[in-house]
Design a protein around this motif. Structure first.
Motif, PDB file in Angstrom:
ATOM      1  N   ALA A   1       0.844  -1.199   0.000  1.00  0.00           N
ATOM      2  CA  ALA A   1       0.000   0.000   0.000  1.00  0.00           C
ATOM      3  C   ALA A   1       0.875   1.243   0.000  1.00  0.00           C
ATOM      4  CB  ALA A   1      -0.921   0.004   1.214  1.00  0.00           C
ATOM      5  N   SER A   2       0.404   2.257  -0.703  1.00  0.00           N
ATOM      6  CA  SER A   2       1.103   3.537  -0.756  1.00  0.00           C
ATOM      7  C   SER A   2       0.117   4.634  -0.361  1.00  0.00           C
ATOM      8  CB  SER A   2       1.646   3.790  -2.168  1.00  0.00           C
ATOM      9  OG  SER A   2       2.217   5.074  -2.270  1.00  0.00           O
ATOM     10  N   LEU A   3       0.496   5.446   0.628  1.00  0.00           N
ATOM     11  CA  LEU A   3      -0.351   6.537   1.112  1.00  0.00           C
ATOM     12  C   LEU A   3       0.456   7.826   1.135  1.00  0.00           C
ATOM     13  CD1 LEU A   3      -1.443   3.931   3.349  1.00  0.00           C
ATOM     14  CD2 LEU A   3      -3.287   5.558   2.937  1.00  0.00           C
ATOM     15  N   GLY A   4      -0.242   8.942   0.984  1.00  0.00           N
ATOM     16  CA  GLY A   4       0.426  10.222   0.856  1.00  0.00           C
ATOM     17  C   GLY A   4       0.796  10.862   2.184  1.00  0.00           C
ATOM     18  N   ASP A   5       1.542  11.957   2.070  1.00  0.00           N
ATOM     19  CA  ASP A   5       1.997  12.675   3.263  1.00  0.00           C
ATOM     20  C   ASP A   5       0.836  13.214   4.084  1.00  0.00           C
ATOM     21  OD1 ASP A   5       4.595  12.180   2.489  1.00  0.00           O
ATOM     22  OD2 ASP A   5       4.904  14.139   1.559  1.00  0.00           O
ATOM     23  N   ALA A   6      -0.249  13.597   3.424  1.00  0.00           N
ATOM     24  CA  ALA A   6      -1.391  14.157   4.156  1.00  0.00           C
ATOM     25  C   ALA A   6      -1.998  13.115   5.086  1.00  0.00           C
ATOM     26  CB  ALA A   6      -2.442  14.683   3.180  1.00  0.00           C
ATOM     27  N   PHE A   7      -2.068  11.869   4.625  1.00  0.00           N
ATOM     28  CA  PHE A   7      -2.595  10.807   5.498  1.00  0.00           C
ATOM     29  C   PHE A   7      -1.654  10.567   6.668  1.00  0.00           C
ATOM     30  CE2 PHE A   7      -2.621   6.374   6.866  1.00  0.00           C
ATOM     31  CZ  PHE A   7      -3.945   6.247   7.271  1.00  0.00           C
ATOM     32  N   VAL A   8      -0.355  10.490   6.380  1.00  0.00           N
ATOM     33  CA  VAL A   8       0.622  10.264   7.446  1.00  0.00           C
ATOM     34  C   VAL A   8       0.513  11.361   8.500  1.00  0.00           C
ATOM     35  CG1 VAL A   8       3.071  10.094   7.995  1.00  0.00           C
ATOM     36  CG2 VAL A   8       2.189   9.015   5.916  1.00  0.00           C
ATOM     37  N   SER A   9       0.382  12.604   8.047  1.00  0.00           N
ATOM     38  CA  SER A   9       0.267  13.723   8.976  1.00  0.00           C
ATOM     39  C   SER A   9      -1.009  13.626   9.810  1.00  0.00           C
ATOM     40  CB  SER A   9       0.296  15.041   8.202  1.00  0.00           C
ATOM     41  OG  SER A   9       0.127  16.141   9.056  1.00  0.00           O
ATOM     42  N   ALA A  10      -2.123  13.284   9.163  1.00  0.00           N
ATOM     43  CA  ALA A  10      -3.403  13.178   9.879  1.00  0.00           C
ATOM     44  C   ALA A  10      -3.367  12.040  10.889  1.00  0.00           C
ATOM     45  CB  ALA A  10      -4.533  12.979   8.882  1.00  0.00           C
ATOM     46  N   LEU A  11      -2.780  10.911  10.507  1.00  0.00           N
ATOM     47  CA  LEU A  11      -2.669   9.778  11.430  1.00  0.00           C
ATOM     48  C   LEU A  11      -1.783  10.140  12.617  1.00  0.00           C
ATOM     49  CD1 LEU A  11      -3.042   6.795  12.221  1.00  0.00           C
ATOM     50  CD2 LEU A  11      -1.083   6.264  10.732  1.00  0.00           C
ATOM     51  N   GLN A  12      -0.641  10.754  12.325  1.00  0.00           N
ATOM     52  CA  GLN A  12       0.284  11.103  13.396  1.00  0.00           C
ATOM     53  C   GLN A  12      -0.342  12.101  14.369  1.00  0.00           C
ATOM     54  OE1 GLN A  12       3.435   9.570  13.782  1.00  0.00           O
ATOM     55  NE2 GLN A  12       3.020  10.458  15.808  1.00  0.00           N
ATOM     56  N   GLN A  13      -1.119  12.991  13.836  1.00  0.00           N
ATOM     57  CA  GLN A  13      -1.813  13.977  14.679  1.00  0.00           C
ATOM     58  C   GLN A  13      -2.734  13.286  15.675  1.00  0.00           C
ATOM     59  OE1 GLN A  13      -4.374  16.811  12.557  1.00  0.00           O
ATOM     60  NE2 GLN A  13      -3.506  18.449  13.809  1.00  0.00           N
ATOM     61  N   ARG A  14      -3.422  12.258  15.214  1.00  0.00           N
ATOM     62  CA  ARG A  14      -4.314  11.522  16.112  1.00  0.00           C
ATOM     63  C   ARG A  14      -3.537  10.682  17.116  1.00  0.00           C
ATOM     64  NH1 ARG A  14      -6.687  13.209  11.934  1.00  0.00           N
ATOM     65  NH2 ARG A  14      -8.952  13.542  11.833  1.00  0.00           N
ATOM     66  N   LEU A  15      -2.423  10.111  16.686  1.00  0.00           N
ATOM     67  CA  LEU A  15      -1.610   9.348  17.610  1.00  0.00           C
ATOM     68  C   LEU A  15      -0.992  10.241  18.673  1.00  0.00           C
ATOM     69  CD1 LEU A  15       0.216   6.941  15.109  1.00  0.00           C
ATOM     70  CD2 LEU A  15      -1.693   6.391  16.603  1.00  0.00           C
ATOM     71  N   ASP A  16      -0.562  11.439  18.273  1.00  0.00           N
ATOM     72  CA  ASP A  16       0.035  12.371  19.230  1.00  0.00           C
ATOM     73  C   ASP A  16      -0.987  12.831  20.268  1.00  0.00           C
ATOM     74  OD1 ASP A  16       2.425  12.193  17.903  1.00  0.00           O
ATOM     75  OD2 ASP A  16       2.159  14.031  16.743  1.00  0.00           O
ATOM     76  N   GLY A  17      -2.267  12.815  19.886  1.00  0.00           N
ATOM     77  CA  GLY A  17      -3.303  13.268  20.800  1.00  0.00           C
ATOM     78  C   GLY A  17      -3.767  12.233  21.794  1.00  0.00           C
ATOM     79  N   LEU A  18      -3.254  11.004  21.680  1.00  0.00           N
ATOM     80  CA  LEU A  18      -3.669   9.946  22.603  1.00  0.00           C
ATOM     81  C   LEU A  18      -2.959  10.090  23.929  1.00  0.00           C
ATOM     82  CD1 LEU A  18      -3.608   6.845  20.210  1.00  0.00           C
ATOM     83  CD2 LEU A  18      -5.554   8.267  20.839  1.00  0.00           C
ATOM     84  N   PRO A  19      -3.645   9.735  25.023  1.00  0.00           N
ATOM     85  CA  PRO A  19      -2.991   9.822  26.344  1.00  0.00           C
ATOM     86  C   PRO A  19      -1.859   8.830  26.462  1.00  0.00           C
ATOM     87  CG  PRO A  19      -5.124   8.718  26.506  1.00  0.00           C
ATOM     88  CD  PRO A  19      -5.045   9.269  25.112  1.00  0.00           C
TER      89      PRO A  19
END
Length: 328
Positions: free
Chosen positions: A309-327
């Protein structure tokens, strides 16, 4: 039924009363879990659910494999839970897959593929909370990926990734049995990330995922070749027992091959006689998921096409943003 759903056949309207009832029950069931936290078991580590609301293949397994690699690149230790579709109940649930011992007919093709390819712990059990607890008790993991299970609300989740097939979309956008939806289409608005497999580029609210062929692997010898190494126009036999076989055949055509396609049901079980219609003089190419089930009786000219699978930078950024927001 898949063809009727995705071609919006008029006769399906006869099933609308049942579809309306199904949608109401599905919505009520989800609301029950949302309104009563005591019904939900939450793991002590983050849980990422990769699922869909449509019947038919959407690319959940390639997405899970991509996620595993991404999380490992962050220094995390992911583990996977899965229903284990097609698993033999003799193995017992929950079951931690032994990748070098277990067979696809015992534990299911997709979970075994993930366990072998990614070398991560994978537990199968239709009861997702039970699978997660078993995984945590028997493996050193700090994040759980649920391969499918979007509708299994008894398992708490921190990130929901909903997969779509770009060519099929939501079909006629009706719930079962009039259409292919497991939940009403409005469910898309409540998930964290929507990913469309085969979409050419990101759109508002939807991230594009492409499946890129990486190499041809011989089932018997393990020889690996670049997909473009075979001459253009070469005729090959092709089999696919996945949710959308035509996608695989189109991929082979995109490699300038001429596939004679043989579509099988998703999760089909094979014997050597399953391919009697194939010309034995021509190379036979299959998906990696099919290869898991055919390795024991493969011939010298049988290959599988490995796909990432290949995904773009925008997805990586959105995913990372949600991971960073986890307790923590």
């Amino acid at each position: 039924m898949l063809r009727a759903w995705y071609q919006s056949s008029p006769w399906l309207r006869l099933l609308r009363p049942l579809s309306v009832l199904y949608a109401a029950v599905a919505s009520r069931r989800r609301q029950r879990f949302l309104s009563d936290p005591s019904l939900v078991w939450r793991a002590p580590v983050p849980v990422i659910v990769v699922g869909n609301i449509t019947l038919g293949g959407t690319g959940k397994t390639p997405m899970c494999i991509w996620l595993i690699c991404y999380l490992q690149s962050l220094g995390l230790r992911p583990g996977v839970i899965s229903r284990g579709y097609g698993a033999n109940k003799v193995v017992g649930f929950p079951h931690l897959i032994a990748p070098l011992i277990d067979q696809p007919g015992e534990v299911g093709d997709e979970p075994l593929l993930i366990a072998r390819r990614c070398a991560v712990p994978v537990v199968i059990d239709p009861d997702r909370p039970a699978a997660a607890r078993h995984l945590l008790a028997n493996a050193d993991v700090d994040v759980i990926i649920s391969d499918d299970g979007l509708q299994h609300y008894a398992l708490g989740r921190d990130v929901e990734i909903l997969m779509l097939d770009a060519a099929r979309g939501l079909g006629n956008a009706r719930c079962l049995p009039e259409g292919p939806l497991r939940e009403p289409a409005r469910r898309l608005a409540s998930v964290d990330l929507v990913v469309s497999n085969g979409l050419a580029a990101d759109t508002a609210g939807t991230f594009a995922m492409q499946l890129a062929p990486t190499e041809l692997v011989n089932l018997r010898s393990g020889e690996r070749l670049a997909p473009q190494s075979w001459r253009a126009g070469r005729e090959v036999e092709a089999i696919a027992g996945i949710g959308n076989p035509q996608r695989f055949f189109s991929t082979l055509e995109g490699l300038s091959l001429q596939p004679h396609g043989h579509a099988f049901p998703d999760h089909a079980q094979y014997t050597v006689d399953s391919f009697a219609a194939c010309d034995p003089a021509k190379p036979l190419i299959m998906t990696e998921k099919d290869a898991i089930k055919c390795a024991g009786f493969a011939r010298d000219n049988w290959w599988y096409l490995s796909i990432d699978a290949s995904l773009g930078d925008a997805f990586v950024s959105a995913l990372q943003q949600r991971l960073d927001g986890l307790p923590d």
